[in-house]
Design a protein around this motif. Structure first.
Motif, PDB file in Angstrom:
ATOM      1  N   UNK A 139       0.825  -1.205   0.000  1.00  0.00           N
ATOM      2  CA  UNK A 139       0.000   0.000   0.000  1.00  0.00           C
ATOM      3  C   UNK A 139       0.863   1.261   0.000  1.00  0.00           C
ATOM      4  N   UNK A 140       0.530   2.228  -0.861  1.00  0.00           N
ATOM      5  CA  UNK A 140       1.272   3.490  -0.896  1.00  0.00           C
ATOM      6  C   UNK A 140       0.676   4.556   0.013  1.00  0.00           C
ATOM      7  N   UNK A 141      -0.385   4.222   0.735  1.00  0.00           N
ATOM      8  CA  UNK A 141      -0.990   5.136   1.699  1.00  0.00           C
ATOM      9  C   UNK A 141      -1.793   4.312   2.702  1.00  0.00           C
ATOM     10  N   UNK A 142      -2.146   4.924   3.833  1.00  0.00           N
ATOM     11  CA  UNK A 142      -3.017   4.276   4.800  1.00  0.00           C
ATOM     12  C   UNK A 142      -4.443   4.220   4.251  1.00  0.00           C
ATOM     13  N   UNK A 143      -5.175   3.169   4.633  1.00  0.00           N
ATOM     14  CA  UNK A 143      -6.608   3.109   4.384  1.00  0.00           C
ATOM     15  C   UNK A 143      -7.316   3.383   5.706  1.00  0.00           C
ATOM     16  N   UNK A 144      -8.027   4.500   5.783  1.00  0.00           N
ATOM     17  CA  UNK A 144      -8.641   4.875   7.063  1.00  0.00           C
ATOM     18  C   UNK A 144      -9.784   3.945   7.433  1.00  0.00           C
ATOM     19  N   UNK A 145     -10.072   3.887   8.724  1.00  0.00           N
ATOM     20  CA  UNK A 145     -11.147   3.027   9.202  1.00  0.00           C
ATOM     21  C   UNK A 145     -12.491   3.730   9.216  1.00  0.00           C
ATOM     22  N   UNK A 146     -12.504   5.049   9.144  1.00  0.00           N
ATOM     23  CA  UNK A 146     -13.765   5.788   9.181  1.00  0.00           C
ATOM     24  C   UNK A 146     -13.567   7.181   8.624  1.00  0.00           C
ATOM     25  N   UNK A 147     -14.675   7.800   8.219  1.00  0.00           N
ATOM     26  CA  UNK A 147     -14.610   9.184   7.790  1.00  0.00           C
ATOM     27  C   UNK A 147     -14.372  10.120   8.967  1.00  0.00           C
ATOM     28  N   UNK A 148     -14.807   9.733  10.128  1.00  0.00           N
ATOM     29  CA  UNK A 148     -14.521  10.569  11.296  1.00  0.00           C
ATOM     30  C   UNK A 148     -13.016  10.701  11.483  1.00  0.00           C
ATOM     31  N   UNK A 149     -12.296   9.599  11.330  1.00  0.00           N
ATOM     32  CA  UNK A 149     -10.834   9.651  11.468  1.00  0.00           C
ATOM     33  C   UNK A 149     -10.220  10.548  10.403  1.00  0.00           C
ATOM     34  N   UNK A 150     -10.773  10.537   9.204  1.00  0.00           N
ATOM     35  CA  UNK A 150     -10.265  11.400   8.134  1.00  0.00           C
ATOM     36  C   UNK A 150     -10.497  12.861   8.471  1.00  0.00           C
ATOM     37  N   UNK A 151     -11.707  13.186   8.899  1.00  0.00           N
ATOM     38  CA  UNK A 151     -12.034  14.577   9.219  1.00  0.00           C
ATOM     39  C   UNK A 151     -11.191  15.106  10.375  1.00  0.00           C
ATOM     40  N   UNK A 152     -10.805  14.244  11.296  1.00  0.00           N
ATOM     41  CA  UNK A 152     -10.022  14.677  12.445  1.00  0.00           C
ATOM     42  C   UNK A 152      -8.524  14.719  12.159  1.00  0.00           C
ATOM     43  N   UNK A 153      -8.099  14.217  11.010  1.00  0.00           N
ATOM     44  CA  UNK A 153      -6.670  14.209  10.684  1.00  0.00           C
ATOM     45  C   UNK A 153      -6.235  15.560  10.139  1.00  0.00           C
ATOM     46  N   UNK A 154      -4.917  15.776  10.101  1.00  0.00           N
ATOM     47  CA  UNK A 154      -4.347  17.035   9.619  1.00  0.00           C
ATOM     48  C   UNK A 154      -3.890  16.873   8.169  1.00  0.00           C
TER      49      UNK A 154
END
Length: 574
Positions: free
Chosen positions: A522-537
């Motif tokens: 994988x060339x990037x992480x696969x997030x577990x939720x959209x909440x985690x994406x929204x809270x990331x920088x």
């Protein structure tokens, strides 16, 4: 023989001689990098003195070669006979977006650049780029408006498929290998989008006004500069700034195309880059195809200024060429008004002429249509493209094994029939093989519809449907990751799951059924939720909390090259 036409003389001597013979109008034309379709636009060469064009639709390599020759004949008949440089966005992948990449035309397809990163093999990337360069050169295209050295630190961004991933170390290796291969084949590279287009605020793209801002909540600009440093070290010929305003980075808060801190301060002074700087396309005047589309300029942060003031800012910032523009009269007006001396244009024209001489265009700008037909898409090149596709596949979960009866979705049933009997209902199959695209939120607008943005989660109804199929037969999912996807609701019901970044149906089936090995990472992480994406920088890599799969999966060396950049305070698993 006039000195600039003498190939025995040093390049700098030829440049000086030709520069001294040029009128102001000819210099201004050289500083515009227009767009062209085969069969149109010749008057831009003969009347407006343009000698750089980005090709849009290319019907076939032979037709492109013929058009190149027609235009070169027109250029040879002008007063100084300055040859034309044709350029192109990528043409060797699976993503077709008229603003960013092209498909078809007979070119040998490999995976998208993000898939090249998934191979984690710079030697393969260099070979693939050299092959792509040979095909472009055979068709008459001598400048690649790529690679992208941007980093995929914001999972929602629509341009991730064109990057080399989230990991700055891996991206740096891949960018350098790509440039070595492409430029070694005689095609110059324009690396983009400086100083890094990845940290887009909320993932929105700067082609559109609502995406004009970047975000640097992690104060992580230097991390995004690392792949560009590798590009400069590899000797990249040209550089394209980004549209966006580097908000919160400590740099001046105007779009990078107008930004002296970005072009002179970073590229010229910090990194010592002395190649051509061409703006991203139509940052100054917009773009129109009559009756088809009309787009405003992407002049973010300076919209309130008159166009001549904006142009003066570009020149002061260090720009050499106006991407997508066919308005040399703006440059001549700026000089005639006394606001910019002609000597400032001479600095940029010298760089642009130097590139043409280095590419050998003054000696032979022509292409051979018959040779293009034989070379482009030939068996050896297509084999290399397939190898790169196969090597880019990433095994996410489960294990491959054979099946005798197949239910398929989003695959060519004629291709699937070579692997087993194809049935119409999943309950009649040994295996349900389903190809999926990473989720996105469709946007209205002719151009916006091509940019996959917004949520990374499957809609509830689609997720329920896929689960229902998986309840009737063992399900093999292959997800095309043009950007990360939230697969949390799909993994538990999958018999096996594969990630692809651009691959033919037979390449996918070979992998899922165990006929070929799968060794991509994988060339990037696969997030577990959209909440985690929204809270990331946006500017920080690996910043989503508790990802489902991490960069480097399934290898044991995940993130082995990510040795710098601030650690995430929001991710409890890293």
């Amino acid at each position: 023989m006039t000195p600039y036409k003498n190939p025995a003389l040093p390049v700098e001597d030829r440049v000086t001689d030709l520069l001294g013979r040029m009128t102001l109008e000819e210099k201004a034309g050289l500083m515009c990098h227009g767009r062209m379709f085969p069969g149109s636009g010749a008057e831009l060469v003969t009347e407006r003195h343009l000698t750089h064009f980005a090709m849009m639709h290319v019907p076939s390599p032979a037709e492109m070669a013929e058009w190149n020759n027609t235009v070169q004949d027109l250029a040879a008949g002008t007063r100084l006979g300055i040859p034309v440089t044709f350029s192109s966005d990528p043409r060797h992948g699976f993503t077709g977006n008229p603003a960013t990449a092209h498909t078809g035309g007979g070119f040998s397809p490999g995976p998208e650049p993000i898939g090249l990163a998934a191979t984690d093999d710079p030697e393969l990337v260099e070979r693939f780029a050299a092959m792509a360069g040979r095909e472009l050169r055979a068709a008459g295209i001598r400048l690649a408006l790529h690679p992208m050295a941007d980093l995929a630190t914001e999972p929602r961004w629509a341009r991730i498929s064109g990057t080399f991933g989230e990991d700055a170390g891996r991206a740096a290796r891949m960018v350098a290998a790509y440039i070595r291969g492409m430029q070694g084949a005689g095609v110059a590279c324009m690396v983009k989008h400086f100083p890094g287009g990845g940290p887009q605020a909320a993932g929105e793209d700067p082609h559109f006004s609502y995406g004009r801002h970047q975000a640097y909540p992690g104060a992580n600009l230097d991390y995004h500069l690392r792949p560009f440093a590798a590009a400069f070290a590899a000797g990249v010929s040209q550089l394209m700034p980004c549209y966006a305003i580097p908000t919160g980075s400590g740099l001046a808060e105007v779009g990078a195309n107008f930004n002296r801190d970005v072009i002179t301060g970073l590229a010229r002074e910090r990194f010592g880059f002395d190649g051509v700087v061409c703006t991203d396309f139509n940052a100054l005047t917009g773009f129109e195809i009559p009756g088809v589309v009309s787009l405003p300029p992407r002049n973010w942060g300076v919209e309130h200024l008159p166009v001549l003031d904006q142009l003066a800012m570009m020149l002061d910032a260090g720009v050499d060429q106006l991407g997508g523009e066919t308005c040399p009269e703006l440059l001549t007006e700026l000089v005639a008004s006394g606001r910019v001396p002609e000597s400032r244009l001479d600095v940029s024209v010298r760089r642009l002429l130097r590139e043409k001489f280095r590419l050998g265009l003054f000696e032979n700008p022509y292409a051979d249509p018959d040779a293009a037909t034989r070379l482009v898409g030939g068996p050896e090149h297509r084999s290399l493209g397939r190898e790169a596709q196969r090597r880019s596949l990433v095994w996410l979960t489960g294990s491959p094994r054979a099946a005798r009866t197949l239910y398929v979705e989003n695959l060519d049933p004629d291709v699937a029939a070579r692997y087993g009997r194809v049935v119409e209902r999943p309950e009649d199959a040994d295996l349900a093989v389903i190809r999926l695209s990473a989720p996105y939120e469709p946007r209205e607008g002719l151009l916006e519809s091509h940019f996959h943005a917004g949520s990374l989660e499957f809609p509830a109804a689609e997720l329920d449907r896929l689960r229902a199929v998986a309840a009737k037969a063992p399900a093999a999912f292959c997800v095309h990751l043009d950007r990360p996807a939230v697969l949390t609701g799909l993994v538990p019901v999958a018999d096996r799951m594969l990630a692809d970044f651009g691959a033919a149906d037979e390449v996918v089936l070979d992998a899922l059924l165990g006929r070929t090995p799968v060794d991509g990472v994988l060339p990037f992480d696969l997030p577990s939720s959209m909440r985690a994406v929204r809270e990331s920088r946006e500017d920080v890599p690996f910043d989503t909390r508790d990802p489902l799969f991490t960069t480097g999966h399934p290898g044991a060396s995940a993130r082995k090259s990510s040795t710098s950049g601030p650690a995430s305070s929001r991710n409890s698993s890293k």
